[in-house]
Design a protein around this motif. Sequence first.
Motif, PDB file in Angstrom:
ATOM      1  N   UNK A  31       0.838  -1.192   0.000  1.00 35.89           N
ATOM      2  CA  UNK A  31       0.000   0.000   0.000  1.00 35.89           C
ATOM      3  C   UNK A  31       0.874   1.243   0.000  1.00 35.89           C
ATOM      4  N   UNK A  32       0.493   2.217  -0.820  1.00 39.76           N
ATOM      5  CA  UNK A  32       1.081   3.554  -0.788  1.00 39.76           C
ATOM      6  C   UNK A  32       0.126   4.435   0.010  1.00 39.76           C
ATOM      7  N   UNK A  33       0.547   4.893   1.180  1.00 40.73           N
ATOM      8  CA  UNK A  33      -0.310   5.678   2.058  1.00 40.73           C
ATOM      9  C   UNK A  33       0.203   7.108   2.139  1.00 40.73           C
ATOM     10  N   UNK A  34      -0.703   8.087   2.068  1.00 44.56           N
ATOM     11  CA  UNK A  34      -0.220   9.471   1.998  1.00 44.56           C
ATOM     12  C   UNK A  34       0.035  10.084   3.366  1.00 44.56           C
ATOM     13  N   UNK A  35       0.384   9.221   4.316  1.00 44.38           N
ATOM     14  CA  UNK A  35       0.810   9.674   5.627  1.00 44.38           C
ATOM     15  C   UNK A  35       1.236   8.484   6.466  1.00 44.38           C
ATOM     16  N   UNK A  36       2.179   8.705   7.376  1.00 47.49           N
ATOM     17  CA  UNK A  36       2.699   7.620   8.200  1.00 47.49           C
ATOM     18  C   UNK A  36       1.611   6.991   9.064  1.00 47.49           C
ATOM     19  N   UNK A  37       0.708   7.809   9.591  1.00 50.65           N
ATOM     20  CA  UNK A  37      -0.336   7.261  10.451  1.00 50.65           C
ATOM     21  C   UNK A  37      -1.243   6.315   9.674  1.00 50.65           C
ATOM     22  N   UNK A  87       2.604  -5.098   3.707  1.00 52.80           N
ATOM     23  CA  UNK A  87       3.628  -4.058   3.748  1.00 52.80           C
ATOM     24  C   UNK A  87       3.049  -2.769   3.171  1.00 52.80           C
ATOM     25  N   UNK A  88       3.582  -1.652   3.637  1.00 53.08           N
ATOM     26  CA  UNK A  88       3.060  -0.355   3.220  1.00 53.08           C
ATOM     27  C   UNK A  88       4.164   0.684   3.316  1.00 53.08           C
ATOM     28  N   UNK A  89       4.046   1.699   2.468  1.00 52.23           N
ATOM     29  CA  UNK A  89       5.022   2.786   2.432  1.00 52.23           C
ATOM     30  C   UNK A  89       4.296   4.124   2.562  1.00 52.23           C
ATOM     31  N   UNK A  90       4.940   5.076   3.222  1.00 56.04           N
ATOM     32  CA  UNK A  90       4.410   6.436   3.260  1.00 56.04           C
ATOM     33  C   UNK A  90       4.789   7.149   1.964  1.00 56.04           C
ATOM     34  N   UNK A  91       3.784   7.661   1.284  1.00 53.58           N
ATOM     35  CA  UNK A  91       3.990   8.335  -0.004  1.00 53.58           C
ATOM     36  C   UNK A  91       3.124   9.587  -0.014  1.00 53.58           C
ATOM     37  N   UNK A  92       3.697  10.675   0.481  1.00 54.28           N
ATOM     38  CA  UNK A  92       2.941  11.922   0.587  1.00 54.28           C
ATOM     39  C   UNK A  92       2.611  12.489  -0.787  1.00 54.28           C
ATOM     40  N   UNK A 106      10.815   8.380  -5.119  1.00 54.94           N
ATOM     41  CA  UNK A 106      10.451   7.476  -4.029  1.00 54.94           C
ATOM     42  C   UNK A 106       9.735   6.238  -4.557  1.00 54.94           C
ATOM     43  N   UNK A 107       8.855   6.431  -5.524  1.00 51.36           N
ATOM     44  CA  UNK A 107       8.125   5.303  -6.096  1.00 51.36           C
ATOM     45  C   UNK A 107       9.073   4.318  -6.773  1.00 51.36           C
ATOM     46  N   UNK A 108      10.062   4.824  -7.476  1.00 53.81           N
ATOM     47  CA  UNK A 108      11.000   3.934  -8.162  1.00 53.81           C
ATOM     48  C   UNK A 108      11.862   3.155  -7.167  1.00 53.81           C
ATOM     49  N   UNK A 109      12.158   3.778  -6.027  1.00 52.84           N
ATOM     50  CA  UNK A 109      12.873   3.046  -4.988  1.00 52.84           C
ATOM     51  C   UNK A 109      12.010   1.919  -4.419  1.00 52.84           C
ATOM     52  N   UNK A 110      10.726   2.180  -4.271  1.00 50.50           N
ATOM     53  CA  UNK A 110       9.801   1.132  -3.816  1.00 50.50           C
ATOM     54  C   UNK A 110       9.746  -0.001  -4.835  1.00 50.50           C
ATOM     55  N   UNK A 111       9.705   0.357  -6.101  1.00 43.99           N
ATOM     56  CA  UNK A 111       9.715  -0.659  -7.158  1.00 43.99           C
ATOM     57  C   UNK A 111      10.967  -1.528  -7.075  1.00 43.99           C
ATOM     58  N   UNK A 112      12.076  -0.894  -6.766  1.00 45.05           N
ATOM     59  CA  UNK A 112      13.329  -1.643  -6.627  1.00 45.05           C
ATOM     60  C   UNK A 112      13.230  -2.631  -5.460  1.00 45.05           C
ATOM     61  N   UNK A 113      12.639  -2.192  -4.357  1.00 41.14           N
ATOM     62  CA  UNK A 113      12.441  -3.081  -3.213  1.00 41.14           C
ATOM     63  C   UNK A 113      11.523  -4.244  -3.556  1.00 41.14           C
ATOM     64  N   UNK A 114      10.600  -4.021  -4.470  1.00 45.19           N
ATOM     65  CA  UNK A 114       9.655  -5.064  -4.869  1.00 45.19           C
ATOM     66  C   UNK A 114      10.242  -6.012  -5.912  1.00 45.19           C
ATOM     67  N   UNK A 115      11.474  -5.759  -6.315  1.00 48.02           N
ATOM     68  CA  UNK A 115      12.143  -6.693  -7.203  1.00 48.02           C
ATOM     69  C   UNK A 115      12.048  -6.388  -8.675  1.00 48.02           C
ATOM     70  N   UNK A 116      11.569  -5.217  -9.039  1.00 49.06           N
ATOM     71  CA  UNK A 116      11.549  -4.837 -10.455  1.00 49.06           C
ATOM     72  C   UNK A 116      12.980  -4.566 -10.898  1.00 49.06           C
TER      73      UNK A 116
END
Length: 379
Positions: A145-151, A164-169, A354-364
């Motif tokens: 999940x891409x969430x637009x805030x840490x909370x 798993x989820x990432x903060x993506x403002x 930030x999104x591309x770094x997440x993609x890298x973590x996901x194995x792209x």
Amino acid sequence: MRIVFFCHSLLSDWNHGNAHFLRGVVTDLALRGHDVRVFEPADAWSMQNLLAEPLGTEALGEVRTVYPHVVPERYALDTLDLDRALEGAHLVIVHEWSAPELVKRLGERRKAGGTFRLLFHDTHHRSVSAREEMARYELTHYDGVLAFGEVIRRIYLDAGWARQAWTWHEAADARVFHPQPHVKPERDLVWIGNWGDDERTAELHEFLLDPVKALGLKARVHGVRYPDTARAALAESGIEYAGWLPNHRAPVAFAQARVTVHVPRRPYTRALPGIPTIRPFEALACGIPLVTAPWSDAEGLFTPGQDFLVANNGQEMQRHLQALLADEGLRRELAEHGRRTVLARHTCGHRVDELLLICQQLGIEASELNPITRERVIA
């Protein structure tokens, strides 16, 4: 990469602020050389309301000009060909205003051997204000999940909605939101926002209507969903109500005023600290001095007092506005600091990084992530 977005609408921003950010993200990805496809429902309520506006068709044409890389394909859910939509996809992002049935079907495709990575994108307060609605979304087979805030990120993990989820403002599209030096101020204050569902009625009176009336300011408000009582309150405070404003016209509206204010909705101030929503990013990118009602910058996005002023009550809002309007140097200093912060940290280009770094973590594979171009607005 081939990236596929499913969203409510990118063509229409009528009462639909999510379009602001996603238009900029799609544009940035396309300019870097990625193949981006966008799907939105043909019966999207935001589009229907936009077309009902007197200038709706004209504004829609302007959107296509301002965002030439945003070319959504409109679909009906019962006839949507997912095989065609997902063909060759490396990454699929599904916005939370999508139909639960579509969210489920995409998850089933991922489970059935889809080689794409699948992310759910949440940009709303329903995770706390309407938990039963969000619990309907079947995210078991999503990669995250891409969430637009840490909370909100923590809510998804703690509730077991996602593994798993990432903060993506959100952030400002600096290609569109920037100062307009050729436009001269015509009024003291502008506020762009929708009256909405009584989520900030008392706050709007305290932090906008009452200070404007007390100071006798020349002010204008843009937005939709203003009931008769709201329009009457604006008139009684001496504020011009100018109706719906297509978001790509906001930079000129900001340039026509000396200051603006931010009045967060109650769910964000009480239950979702750290989430400013899109408006402050865009206002600061446009170089207008900003005074905000209280919200907790729990994630350190800005430097309150330097990027913007904070008013803890209506009296402080009145004093801040009075001081800014009396001091052009103070207005310039605040505006310049806020804009520098946005350009350094909070543009759509930063969020794509930030999104591309997440993609890298996901194995792209890195070969898919490497951009063809690196165009970005930095000033």
